[in-house]
Design a protein around this motif. Structure first.
Motif, PDB file in Angstrom:
ATOM      1  N   GLU A  50       0.840  -1.195   0.000  1.00 46.28           N
ATOM      2  CA  GLU A  50       0.000   0.000   0.000  1.00 46.28           C
ATOM      3  C   GLU A  50       0.871   1.239   0.000  1.00 46.28           C
ATOM      4  OE1 GLU A  50      -4.057  -0.251   1.962  1.00 46.28           O
ATOM      5  OE2 GLU A  50      -2.999   1.128   3.322  1.00 46.28           O
ATOM      6  N   ILE A  51       0.529   2.204  -0.847  1.00 41.86           N
ATOM      7  CA  ILE A  51       1.255   3.467  -0.930  1.00 41.86           C
ATOM      8  C   ILE A  51       0.310   4.585  -0.492  1.00 41.86           C
ATOM      9  CG2 ILE A  51       2.547   5.030  -2.416  1.00 41.86           C
ATOM     10  CD1 ILE A  51       3.083   2.688  -4.286  1.00 41.86           C
ATOM     11  N   TRP A  52       0.784   5.405   0.450  1.00 41.55           N
ATOM     12  CA  TRP A  52      -0.012   6.507   0.964  1.00 41.55           C
ATOM     13  C   TRP A  52       0.457   7.834   0.374  1.00 41.55           C
ATOM     14  CZ3 TRP A  52       0.258   5.264   6.944  1.00 41.55           C
ATOM     15  CH2 TRP A  52      -0.473   4.088   7.195  1.00 41.55           C
ATOM     16  N   GLY A  53      -0.488   8.625  -0.058  1.00 44.00           N
ATOM     17  CA  GLY A  53      -0.187   9.983  -0.492  1.00 44.00           C
ATOM     18  C   GLY A  53      -0.893  10.965   0.421  1.00 44.00           C
ATOM     19  N   ARG A  54      -1.269  12.120  -0.109  1.00 45.00           N
ATOM     20  CA  ARG A  54      -2.040  13.109   0.653  1.00 45.00           C
ATOM     21  C   ARG A  54      -3.511  12.940   0.289  1.00 45.00           C
ATOM     22  NH1 ARG A  54       0.329  19.000  -0.110  1.00 45.00           N
ATOM     23  NH2 ARG A  54      -1.679  19.377   0.932  1.00 45.00           N
ATOM     24  N   GLY A  55      -4.260  12.318   1.175  1.00 49.53           N
ATOM     25  CA  GLY A  55      -5.668  12.074   0.900  1.00 49.53           C
ATOM     26  C   GLY A  55      -5.897  11.022  -0.162  1.00 49.53           C
ATOM     27  N   GLN A  56      -4.860  10.263  -0.508  1.00 48.08           N
ATOM     28  CA  GLN A  56      -4.945   9.221  -1.524  1.00 48.08           C
ATOM     29  C   GLN A  56      -4.181   7.983  -1.074  1.00 48.08           C
ATOM     30  OE1 GLN A  56      -3.421  12.060  -4.674  1.00 48.08           O
ATOM     31  NE2 GLN A  56      -4.798  10.830  -5.946  1.00 48.08           N
ATOM     32  N   VAL A  57      -4.676   6.841  -1.496  1.00 51.46           N
ATOM     33  CA  VAL A  57      -4.003   5.564  -1.223  1.00 51.46           C
ATOM     34  C   VAL A  57      -4.090   4.715  -2.480  1.00 51.46           C
ATOM     35  CG1 VAL A  57      -4.120   3.391   0.076  1.00 51.46           C
ATOM     36  CG2 VAL A  57      -4.448   5.570   1.264  1.00 51.46           C
ATOM     37  N   PHE A  58      -3.034   3.960  -2.764  1.00 44.19           N
ATOM     38  CA  PHE A  58      -3.066   2.987  -3.850  1.00 44.19           C
ATOM     39  C   PHE A  58      -2.500   1.678  -3.321  1.00 44.19           C
ATOM     40  CE2 PHE A  58      -2.269   0.744  -7.744  1.00 44.19           C
ATOM     41  CZ  PHE A  58      -3.218   1.230  -8.629  1.00 44.19           C
ATOM     42  N   GLY A  59      -3.268   0.595  -3.472  1.00 44.89           N
ATOM     43  CA  GLY A  59      -2.836  -0.716  -2.998  1.00 44.89           C
ATOM     44  C   GLY A  59      -2.777  -1.726  -4.126  1.00 44.89           C
ATOM     45  N   MET A  60      -1.859  -2.689  -4.024  1.00 37.02           N
ATOM     46  CA  MET A  60      -1.659  -3.708  -5.060  1.00 37.02           C
ATOM     47  C   MET A  60      -1.538  -5.086  -4.413  1.00 37.02           C
ATOM     48  SD  MET A  60       1.241  -1.515  -7.092  1.00 37.02           S
ATOM     49  CE  MET A  60       1.864  -0.894  -5.521  1.00 37.02           C
ATOM     50  N   VAL A  61      -2.323  -6.036  -4.907  1.00 37.28           N
ATOM     51  CA  VAL A  61      -2.324  -7.386  -4.358  1.00 37.28           C
ATOM     52  C   VAL A  61      -2.272  -8.387  -5.513  1.00 37.28           C
ATOM     53  CG1 VAL A  61      -3.563  -9.072  -2.952  1.00 37.28           C
ATOM     54  CG2 VAL A  61      -3.722  -6.631  -2.394  1.00 37.28           C
ATOM     55  N   PRO A  62      -1.177  -9.133  -5.689  1.00 37.92           N
ATOM     56  CA  PRO A  62      -1.116 -10.161  -6.738  1.00 37.92           C
ATOM     57  C   PRO A  62      -2.148 -11.257  -6.498  1.00 37.92           C
ATOM     58  CG  PRO A  62       1.075  -9.625  -5.927  1.00 37.92           C
ATOM     59  CD  PRO A  62       0.104  -8.997  -4.986  1.00 37.92           C
ATOM     60  N   LEU A  63      -2.764 -11.730  -7.572  1.00 33.82           N
ATOM     61  CA  LEU A  63      -3.769 -12.796  -7.506  1.00 33.82           C
ATOM     62  C   LEU A  63      -3.160 -14.133  -7.935  1.00 33.82           C
ATOM     63  CD1 LEU A  63      -6.808 -10.824  -8.983  1.00 33.82           C
ATOM     64  CD2 LEU A  63      -6.554 -11.642  -6.627  1.00 33.82           C
ATOM     65  N   PRO A  64      -3.864 -15.235  -7.731  1.00 33.25           N
ATOM     66  CA  PRO A  64      -3.303 -16.555  -8.058  1.00 33.25           C
ATOM     67  C   PRO A  64      -2.882 -16.723  -9.509  1.00 33.25           C
ATOM     68  CG  PRO A  64      -5.216 -16.807  -6.652  1.00 33.25           C
ATOM     69  CD  PRO A  64      -5.153 -15.355  -7.025  1.00 33.25           C
ATOM     70  N   ASP A  65      -3.568 -16.046 -10.452  1.00 29.43           N
ATOM     71  CA  ASP A  65      -3.232 -16.212 -11.864  1.00 29.43           C
ATOM     72  C   ASP A  65      -2.211 -15.187 -12.350  1.00 29.43           C
ATOM     73  OD1 ASP A  65      -4.734 -13.913 -11.825  1.00 29.43           O
ATOM     74  OD2 ASP A  65      -6.346 -14.664 -13.109  1.00 29.43           O
ATOM     75  N   ALA A  66      -1.507 -14.523 -11.414  1.00 31.91           N
ATOM     76  CA  ALA A  66      -0.446 -13.549 -11.688  1.00 31.91           C
ATOM     77  C   ALA A  66      -0.966 -12.180 -12.105  1.00 31.91           C
ATOM     78  CB  ALA A  66       0.540 -14.057 -12.748  1.00 31.91           C
TER      79      ALA A  66
END
Length: 390
Positions: A193-209
């Motif tokens: 998870e990346i935090w900015g100012r009033g913003q967040v972006f998260g990344m989660v790999p799934l089983p199929d890549a």
């Protein structure tokens, strides 16, 4: 017993699978014509799998999910003269996230449906319960009697209102976009998870890549545009290249947007008569701890275990006192557990969505100063499901 379940989401289906395997007659009422899940991906932690294992579902869910996804990394995004820069704030030891797995909601929903006997789920049936908790369901102009009714109809539960248990919803102050990439992503930054100012972006790999991603932004509620894909691209255009790649390789029509809400106050009870609430209908919370689905699964296992334990006494007790006692214990156990998680999730959201420069600076400094062992201990405590003592 003959048991009705209102809602064919994750919590409702896990409950149906658990109690049906115990020999109860189950009918699941789903208002949609096709009970397809709304959402992209999700994460399940140790507490969810402890509950699933107790219901005999753990191994089948592990087969469709992916482990070892992230180490709980949190980073900060900040602009510099040479372009945007990511700096690490915290990385939780892998021991705290060793049991975390990711799964696509569609795959999870399909697997849970496969666990049920044919005809269990009745689609196109918008079911309403009795206000006094009498175990009956009215759908398509017909009222049916049951021994127990389980309400799992989600965040905006109409039946929670009918039962007089509703505390209202609270807008969390931010909206969220979600998507799943159409192809793998070359991570130039660690998933997390990346935090900015009033913003967040998260990344989660799934089983199929592929990658499940989510993005949030502080904004007034109810805002919508014709092209949400272009809006989220614009909102995160100055962010790290991996963030931009995740959005770029996602089909524009696959990007979903939802304002984030939780219950204004935790419910004081999950039971009215012989009708019981579980999942988001009982404790809708923000997604910041990734525990929404997990808490619903805990509900399902707790209720199933208590009914299983009370089974013999219910057969001998025509008055129904054994069932009432089981439901009261369910409400007591789950209200205490989920109220704590709801509040912690709300606090985590306030921290992640900080926007004022001073608040962001304080947040980042405080996060950097937190020893990884402390965060690990907090995470592990959250993932300890307090199994019902029968």
């Amino acid at each position: 017993m003959r048991i009705a379940i209102v809602g064919a989401g994750i919590a409702g289906l896990v409950t149906a699978a658990g109690i049906q395997a115990d020999g109860h007659e189950v009918a699941v009422f789903e208002r949609r014509d096709e009970p397809n899940p709304v959402g992209a991906g999700l994460t399940l932690f140790n507490n969810a799998f402890a509950a699933l294992d107790l219901l005999g579902l753990g191994d089948s869910i592990r087969q469709i999910s992916r482990d070892g996804i992230v180490s709980g990394a949190i980073a900060a995004m900040r602009p510099t003269r040479n372009g945007p820069k990511v700096s690490w704030l915290l990385s939780v030891p892998s021991s705290a996230t060793a049991t975390m797995r990711s799964v696509h909601r569609v795959a999870l929903h399909r697997e849970l449906m496969a666990q049920l006997a044919p005809g269990t789920v009745r689609t196109g049936s918008a079911a309403l319960v009795a206000a006094d908790g009498t175990p009956q369901v009215t759908a398509s102009g017909r009222t049916e009697q049951f021994d127990l009714v389980v309400v799992a109809d989600g965040l905006r539960s109409r039946n929670r209102e009918i039962l007089g248990l509703d505390t209202g919803l609270r807008y969390a102050g931010y909206t969220a976009w979600r998507g799943v990439t159409e192809q793998p992503v070359s991570f130039a930054v660690q998933p997390g998870e990346i935090w900015g100012r009033g913003q967040v972006f998260g990344m989660v790999p799934l089983p199929d890549a592929r990658v499940y991603w989510y993005a949030t932004r502080n904004t007034a509620e109810g805002q919508r545009v014709d092209n949400e894909y272009e809006l989220v691209r614009e909102e995160f255009s100055g962010w790290h290249e991996t963030v931009q790649e995740c959005i770029a390789v996602t089909a524009p029509d696959a990007v979903m947007r939802h304002d984030i809400y939780d219950l204004a106050k935790p419910l004081t009870s999950f039971v009215r008569g012989r009708t019981v609430l579980l999942g988001d209908a009982a404790h809708a919370m923000t997604p910041n701890l990734g525990q929404g689905a997990g808490q619903g699964i805990e509900d399902a296992a707790t209720l199933t275990c208590l009914l299983r334990d009370a089974g013999g006494r219910m057969l001998r007790d025509a008055s129904g006192e054994a069932l009432d006692a089981a439901l009261a214990k369910y409400s007591q156990l789950r209200q205490k557990r989920t109220s704590s998680v709801l509040r912690r999730s709300r606090s985590a959201g306030l921290m992640a969505q900080a926007e004022h420069p001073a608040a962001v600076g304080f947040r980042n400094a405080l996060t950097r100063l937190m020893p990884p062992q402390v965060m690990s201990a907090m995470t592990q405590r959250l993932q300890q499901w307090p199994k019902p003592e029968l």
